[in-house]
Design a protein around this motif. Structure first.
Motif, PDB file in Angstrom:
ATOM      1  N   LEU A  39      47.975  20.281  23.000  1.00 15.61           N
ATOM      2  CA  LEU A  39      49.026  20.763  23.662  1.00 15.61           C
ATOM      3  C   LEU A  39      48.596  21.965  24.272  1.00 15.61           C
ATOM      4  N   LEU A  40      48.680  22.059  25.820  1.00 18.22           N
ATOM      5  CA  LEU A  40      48.411  23.032  26.607  1.00 18.22           C
ATOM      6  C   LEU A  40      49.506  23.753  26.943  1.00 18.22           C
ATOM      7  N   LEU A  41      49.331  25.224  27.111  1.00 17.71           N
ATOM      8  CA  LEU A  41      50.322  26.040  27.773  1.00 17.71           C
ATOM      9  C   LEU A  41      49.694  26.942  28.669  1.00 17.71           C
ATOM     10  N   ARG A  42      50.621  27.181  29.866  1.00 18.47           N
ATOM     11  CA  ARG A  42      50.163  28.140  30.801  1.00 18.47           C
ATOM     12  C   ARG A  42      51.350  28.845  31.621  1.00 18.47           C
ATOM     13  N   PRO A  43      51.114  29.877  32.167  1.00 21.45           N
ATOM     14  CA  PRO A  43      52.111  30.409  32.771  1.00 21.45           C
ATOM     15  C   PRO A  43      52.744  29.743  33.875  1.00 21.45           C
ATOM     16  N   ALA A  44      54.115  29.607  34.226  1.00 20.67           N
ATOM     17  CA  ALA A  44      54.572  28.740  34.946  1.00 20.67           C
ATOM     18  C   ALA A  44      54.315  28.873  36.495  1.00 20.67           C
ATOM     19  N   GLY A  45      53.639  27.522  36.860  1.00 23.76           N
ATOM     20  CA  GLY A  45      53.169  27.644  38.211  1.00 23.76           C
ATOM     21  C   GLY A  45      51.717  27.822  38.279  1.00 23.76           C
ATOM     22  N   GLY A  46      51.081  27.838  37.104  1.00 24.44           N
ATOM     23  CA  GLY A  46      49.545  28.054  37.007  1.00 24.44           C
ATOM     24  C   GLY A  46      49.153  29.537  37.236  1.00 24.44           C
ATOM     25  N   GLY A  47      48.106  29.854  37.453  1.00 25.61           N
ATOM     26  CA  GLY A  47      47.509  31.083  37.811  1.00 25.61           C
ATOM     27  C   GLY A  47      47.089  31.901  36.694  1.00 25.61           C
ATOM     28  N   GLY A  48      47.227  31.423  35.689  1.00 26.35           N
ATOM     29  CA  GLY A  48      47.074  32.670  34.258  1.00 26.35           C
ATOM     30  C   GLY A  48      46.197  31.483  33.489  1.00 26.35           C
ATOM     31  N   ARG A  67      50.905   6.534  22.175  1.00 24.29           N
ATOM     32  CA  ARG A  67      50.239   5.417  21.664  1.00 24.29           C
ATOM     33  C   ARG A  67      48.802   5.605  21.741  1.00 24.29           C
ATOM     34  N   ASP A  68      47.970   6.150  22.575  1.00 28.84           N
ATOM     35  CA  ASP A  68      46.779   6.344  22.762  1.00 28.84           C
ATOM     36  C   ASP A  68      46.565   7.396  23.829  1.00 28.84           C
ATOM     37  N   GLY A  69      45.210   7.727  24.351  1.00 31.70           N
ATOM     38  CA  GLY A  69      44.863   8.709  25.311  1.00 31.70           C
ATOM     39  C   GLY A  69      45.512   8.534  26.649  1.00 31.70           C
ATOM     40  N   ARG A  70      46.088   7.507  26.840  1.00 29.57           N
ATOM     41  CA  ARG A  70      46.697   7.222  28.066  1.00 29.57           C
ATOM     42  C   ARG A  70      48.061   7.790  28.162  1.00 29.57           C
ATOM     43  N   ASP A  71      48.766   7.877  27.055  1.00 29.55           N
ATOM     44  CA  ASP A  71      49.947   8.400  26.994  1.00 29.55           C
ATOM     45  C   ASP A  71      49.991   9.916  27.265  1.00 29.55           C
ATOM     46  N   SER A  72      50.821  10.599  27.913  1.00 27.82           N
ATOM     47  CA  SER A  72      50.835  11.909  28.004  1.00 27.82           C
ATOM     48  C   SER A  72      52.239  12.585  28.635  1.00 27.82           C
ATOM     49  N   VAL A  73      52.246  13.832  28.776  1.00 24.62           N
ATOM     50  CA  VAL A  73      53.414  14.469  29.521  1.00 24.62           C
ATOM     51  C   VAL A  73      52.831  15.625  30.427  1.00 24.62           C
ATOM     52  N   ALA A  74      53.543  15.545  31.444  1.00 21.78           N
ATOM     53  CA  ALA A  74      52.805  16.583  32.536  1.00 21.78           C
ATOM     54  C   ALA A  74      53.319  17.883  32.514  1.00 21.78           C
ATOM     55  N   TRP A  75      52.930  18.763  33.138  1.00 19.42           N
ATOM     56  CA  TRP A  75      53.272  20.242  32.918  1.00 19.42           C
ATOM     57  C   TRP A  75      54.879  20.510  33.105  1.00 19.42           C
ATOM     58  N   HIS A  76      55.544  21.015  32.371  1.00 15.51           N
ATOM     59  CA  HIS A  76      56.968  21.355  32.400  1.00 15.51           C
ATOM     60  C   HIS A  76      57.323  22.191  31.303  1.00 15.51           C
ATOM     61  N   GLU A  93      54.718  26.640  30.990  1.00  9.47           N
ATOM     62  CA  GLU A  93      54.842  25.464  30.984  1.00  9.47           C
ATOM     63  C   GLU A  93      53.900  24.777  29.720  1.00  9.47           C
ATOM     64  N   HIS A  94      54.133  23.727  29.492  1.00  8.04           N
ATOM     65  CA  HIS A  94      53.235  23.073  28.380  1.00  8.04           C
ATOM     66  C   HIS A  94      53.067  21.618  28.838  1.00  8.04           C
ATOM     67  N   ALA A  95      51.945  20.919  28.264  1.00 11.37           N
ATOM     68  CA  ALA A  95      51.781  19.574  28.724  1.00 11.37           C
ATOM     69  C   ALA A  95      50.749  19.141  27.455  1.00 11.37           C
ATOM     70  N   ILE A  96      51.126  17.610  27.542  1.00 12.07           N
ATOM     71  CA  ILE A  96      50.129  16.730  26.439  1.00 12.07           C
ATOM     72  C   ILE A  96      49.183  16.149  27.569  1.00 12.07           C
ATOM     73  N   PRO A  97      47.897  16.399  27.979  1.00 12.74           N
ATOM     74  CA  PRO A  97      47.148  15.764  28.851  1.00 12.74           C
ATOM     75  C   PRO A  97      46.562  14.366  28.655  1.00 12.74           C
ATOM     76  N   LYS A  98      46.290  13.358  29.350  1.00 14.12           N
ATOM     77  CA  LYS A  98      45.627  12.124  29.161  1.00 14.12           C
ATOM     78  C   LYS A  98      44.171  12.762  28.578  1.00 14.12           C
ATOM     79  N   THR A  99      43.574  11.700  27.887  1.00 11.35           N
ATOM     80  CA  THR A  99      41.983  11.851  27.405  1.00 11.35           C
ATOM     81  C   THR A  99      41.555  10.621  27.511  1.00 11.35           C
TER      82      THR A  99
END
Length: 210
Positions: A153-162, A119-128, A186-192
Protein backbone atom coordinates in the motif's frame (compact mmCIF):
# COMPACT_ATOMS: atom_id res chain seq x y z
CA UNK A 1 -9.20 -17.94 -6.87
CA UNK A 2 -6.50 -17.16 -9.42
CA UNK A 3 -3.51 -16.64 -7.10
CA UNK A 4 -2.02 -19.29 -4.83
CA UNK A 5 -2.41 -18.37 -1.18
CA UNK A 6 0.44 -19.21 1.18
CA UNK A 7 -0.35 -18.75 4.85
CA UNK A 8 1.94 -17.39 7.54
CA UNK A 9 3.71 -19.87 9.79
CA UNK A 10 3.07 -17.43 12.66
CA UNK A 11 -0.69 -17.76 12.21
CA UNK A 12 -1.07 -21.49 12.78
CA UNK A 13 -3.64 -22.58 15.39
CA UNK A 14 -4.46 -18.96 16.29
CA UNK A 15 -7.99 -18.04 17.34
CA UNK A 16 -9.72 -15.84 14.78
CA UNK A 17 -10.29 -12.32 16.10
CA UNK A 18 -8.64 -8.96 16.73
CA UNK A 19 -5.88 -8.48 19.27
CA UNK A 20 -5.20 -5.51 21.55
CA UNK A 21 -4.65 -1.99 20.29
CA UNK A 22 -3.53 0.66 22.76
CA UNK A 23 0.26 0.82 23.06
CA UNK A 24 0.70 -1.77 20.30
CA UNK A 25 -0.27 0.82 17.65
CA UNK A 26 2.51 2.85 16.00
CA UNK A 27 1.46 6.32 14.79
CA UNK A 28 3.34 8.22 12.08
CA UNK A 29 2.48 11.91 11.59
CA UNK A 30 2.35 13.00 7.95
CA UNK A 31 2.28 16.45 6.36
CA UNK A 32 -0.82 18.69 6.22
CA UNK A 33 -2.42 17.32 9.39
CA UNK A 34 -2.59 13.70 8.23
CA UNK A 35 -1.38 10.61 10.10
CA UNK A 36 -1.34 6.83 9.86
CA UNK A 37 -1.44 4.15 12.54
CA UNK A 38 0.00 0.68 11.88
CA UNK A 39 -0.55 -2.45 13.99
CA UNK A 40 1.15 -5.54 12.56
CA UNK A 41 -0.65 -8.88 12.90
CA UNK A 42 -3.66 -7.37 14.65
CA UNK A 43 -6.18 -9.91 13.34
CA UNK A 44 -5.40 -13.29 14.86
CA UNK A 45 -6.17 -16.30 12.68
CA UNK A 46 -5.98 -14.03 9.64
CA UNK A 47 -5.19 -16.83 7.21
CA UNK A 48 -8.26 -18.83 8.24
CA UNK A 49 -10.35 -15.65 8.05
CA UNK A 50 -9.04 -15.00 4.54
CA UNK A 51 -10.15 -18.45 3.42
CA UNK A 52 -13.59 -18.03 5.00
CA UNK A 53 -14.15 -14.65 3.38
CA UNK A 54 -12.86 -15.81 0.01
CA UNK A 55 -15.34 -18.69 0.05
CA UNK A 56 -18.44 -17.09 1.59
CA UNK A 57 -18.60 -13.41 0.58
CA UNK A 58 -20.82 -12.83 -2.50
CA UNK A 59 -18.07 -11.15 -4.50
CA UNK A 60 -18.96 -9.28 -7.66
CA UNK A 61 -17.07 -7.57 -10.46
CA UNK A 62 -17.80 -4.00 -11.53
CA UNK A 63 -17.27 -1.99 -14.70
CA UNK A 64 -16.65 1.75 -14.65
CA UNK A 65 -16.38 4.47 -17.24
CA UNK A 66 -12.85 5.74 -17.67
CA UNK A 67 -12.40 8.57 -20.14
CA UNK A 68 -14.09 7.38 -23.35
CA UNK A 69 -14.50 3.68 -22.54
CA UNK A 70 -15.89 1.28 -19.94
CA UNK A 71 -13.32 -0.92 -18.22
CA UNK A 72 -13.34 -3.76 -15.69
CA UNK A 73 -12.51 -2.76 -12.11
CA UNK A 74 -9.32 -4.78 -11.41
CA UNK A 75 -10.52 -6.42 -8.17
CA UNK A 76 -13.68 -8.03 -6.77
CA UNK A 77 -15.90 -6.06 -4.40
CA UNK A 78 -18.57 -6.27 -1.71
CA UNK A 79 -19.93 -3.37 0.37
CA UNK A 80 -21.82 -3.78 3.66
CA UNK A 81 -23.83 -0.69 4.61
CA UNK A 82 -24.57 0.15 8.23
CA UNK A 83 -27.01 -2.27 9.79
CA UNK A 84 -26.33 -4.94 7.16
CA UNK A 85 -25.13 -8.25 8.67
CA UNK A 86 -21.42 -8.81 8.17
CA UNK A 87 -20.18 -12.08 6.65
CA UNK A 88 -18.10 -13.23 9.64
CA UNK A 89 -18.22 -12.57 13.41
CA UNK A 90 -14.52 -11.61 13.34
CA UNK A 91 -15.47 -8.51 11.32
CA UNK A 92 -18.02 -7.51 13.96
CA UNK A 93 -15.42 -8.02 16.69
CA UNK A 94 -12.92 -5.90 14.78
CA UNK A 95 -15.43 -3.07 14.35
CA UNK A 96 -16.23 -3.12 18.07
CA UNK A 97 -12.52 -2.99 18.96
CA UNK A 98 -11.84 -0.16 16.50
CA UNK A 99 -14.78 1.84 17.84
CA UNK A 100 -13.63 1.37 21.43
CA UNK A 101 -10.09 2.52 20.62
CA UNK A 102 -10.72 5.26 18.05
CA UNK A 103 -14.25 6.41 18.95
CA UNK A 104 -13.19 9.14 21.39
CA UNK A 105 -10.71 10.60 18.88
CA UNK A 106 -12.94 10.18 15.83
CA UNK A 107 -16.06 11.45 17.61
CA UNK A 108 -18.30 8.84 15.96
CA UNK A 109 -18.26 5.11 15.28
CA UNK A 110 -17.19 3.18 12.22
CA UNK A 111 -20.40 2.01 10.58
CA UNK A 112 -19.74 0.49 7.12
CA UNK A 113 -17.45 -2.25 5.83
CA UNK A 114 -16.09 -2.50 2.29
CA UNK A 115 -14.27 -5.59 1.05
CA UNK A 116 -11.86 -5.79 -1.89
CA UNK A 117 -10.47 -9.08 -3.21
CA UNK A 118 -7.11 -8.72 -5.00
CA UNK A 119 -6.82 -12.07 -6.73
CA UNK A 120 -3.22 -11.73 -7.93
CA UNK A 121 -0.68 -9.09 -8.96
CA UNK A 122 -2.84 -7.94 -11.86
CA UNK A 123 -5.49 -6.62 -9.49
CA UNK A 124 -4.92 -3.11 -8.14
CA UNK A 125 -6.41 0.22 -7.15
CA UNK A 126 -5.16 3.52 -8.59
CA UNK A 127 -4.10 6.58 -6.63
CA UNK A 128 -7.09 8.05 -4.80
CA UNK A 129 -8.47 9.38 -1.53
CA UNK A 130 -11.80 8.36 0.00
CA UNK A 131 -13.33 11.74 -0.85
CA UNK A 132 -16.88 10.75 -1.74
CA UNK A 133 -19.12 12.32 0.89
CA UNK A 134 -17.66 13.93 4.01
CA UNK A 135 -14.17 12.58 3.38
CA UNK A 136 -13.64 15.30 0.78
CA UNK A 137 -14.22 18.17 3.21
CA UNK A 138 -13.73 16.88 6.77
CA UNK A 139 -11.09 15.08 8.78
CA UNK A 140 -12.05 11.44 9.24
CA UNK A 141 -10.59 7.95 9.61
CA UNK A 142 -10.48 4.88 7.40
CA UNK A 143 -9.28 1.64 9.02
CA UNK A 144 -8.07 -1.22 6.80
CA UNK A 145 -7.40 -4.80 7.88
CA UNK A 146 -5.47 -6.90 5.35
CA UNK A 147 -5.72 -10.69 5.26
CA UNK A 148 -4.00 -12.96 2.78
CA UNK A 149 -0.73 -12.38 0.96
CA UNK A 150 0.93 -9.03 1.74
CA UNK A 151 0.65 -6.35 -0.94
CA UNK A 152 2.23 -2.90 -1.03
CA UNK A 153 0.00 0.00 0.00
CA UNK A 154 1.56 3.27 -1.14
CA UNK A 155 0.81 6.76 0.20
CA UNK A 156 1.87 10.12 -1.23
CA UNK A 157 0.77 13.75 -0.94
CA UNK A 158 -2.26 14.48 -3.12
CA UNK A 159 -1.21 15.15 -6.69
CA UNK A 160 2.27 13.71 -6.14
CA UNK A 161 5.35 15.84 -5.77
CA UNK A 162 6.36 14.44 -2.40
CA UNK A 163 7.81 11.34 -0.78
CA UNK A 164 6.02 8.02 -1.27
CA UNK A 165 5.47 5.87 1.82
CA UNK A 166 5.17 2.10 1.42
CA UNK A 167 3.69 -0.48 3.78
CA UNK A 168 3.45 -4.16 2.83
CA UNK A 169 0.19 -5.28 4.43
CA UNK A 170 -1.24 -8.77 4.85
CA UNK A 171 -1.69 -11.62 7.38
CA UNK A 172 -3.89 -9.53 9.68
CA UNK A 173 -2.10 -6.17 9.56
CA UNK A 174 -4.08 -3.02 10.42
CA UNK A 175 -3.53 0.47 9.01
CA UNK A 176 -5.63 3.48 9.97
CA UNK A 177 -5.50 6.68 7.91
CA UNK A 178 -6.62 9.67 9.96
CA UNK A 179 -6.74 13.43 10.22
CA UNK A 180 -6.73 15.07 6.78
CA UNK A 181 -5.29 11.95 5.10
CA UNK A 182 -8.19 11.37 2.69
CA UNK A 183 -8.11 15.00 1.50
CA UNK A 184 -4.39 15.78 1.48
CA UNK A 185 -2.86 12.38 0.68
CA UNK A 186 -3.57 9.60 -1.81
CA UNK A 187 -3.13 5.84 -1.49
CA UNK A 188 -2.87 3.01 -4.01
CA UNK A 189 -2.28 -0.73 -4.39
CA UNK A 190 -0.15 -0.95 -7.56
CA UNK A 191 -0.04 -3.86 -9.95
CA UNK A 192 3.00 -6.10 -9.66
CA UNK A 193 4.65 -8.46 -12.12
CA UNK A 194 6.07 -10.56 -9.29
CA UNK A 195 4.19 -13.78 -8.51
CA UNK A 196 1.90 -13.03 -5.58
CA UNK A 197 -1.02 -14.68 -3.89
CA UNK A 198 -4.45 -13.21 -3.18
CA UNK A 199 -5.29 -10.60 -0.54
CA UNK A 200 -8.54 -9.28 0.93
CA UNK A 201 -8.80 -5.70 2.21
CA UNK A 202 -11.42 -5.01 4.89
CA UNK A 203 -12.19 -1.28 5.13
CA UNK A 204 -14.06 0.31 8.05
CA UNK A 205 -15.50 3.80 7.54
CA UNK A 206 -17.81 6.20 9.41
CA UNK A 207 -21.21 7.12 7.99
CA UNK A 208 -21.03 9.24 4.83
CA UNK A 209 -17.42 8.44 3.93
CA UNK A 210 -16.59 6.48 0.77
Amino acid sequence: MDGVFQGSLLDLDTEIGPGPLGATVRRTPLAHGAWIDVRRGWMGGADALFERLADTVPWHAERRKMYDRVVDVPRLLKFYDEGEPLPDPALDAAMAALNEHYGPELGEPFRTVGLCFYRDGRDSVAWHGDRIGRGGTEDTMVAIVSVGTPRSLLLRPAGGGGPTIRHDLGHGDLIVMGGSCQRTWEHAIPKTSRPTGPRISIQYRPRGVR
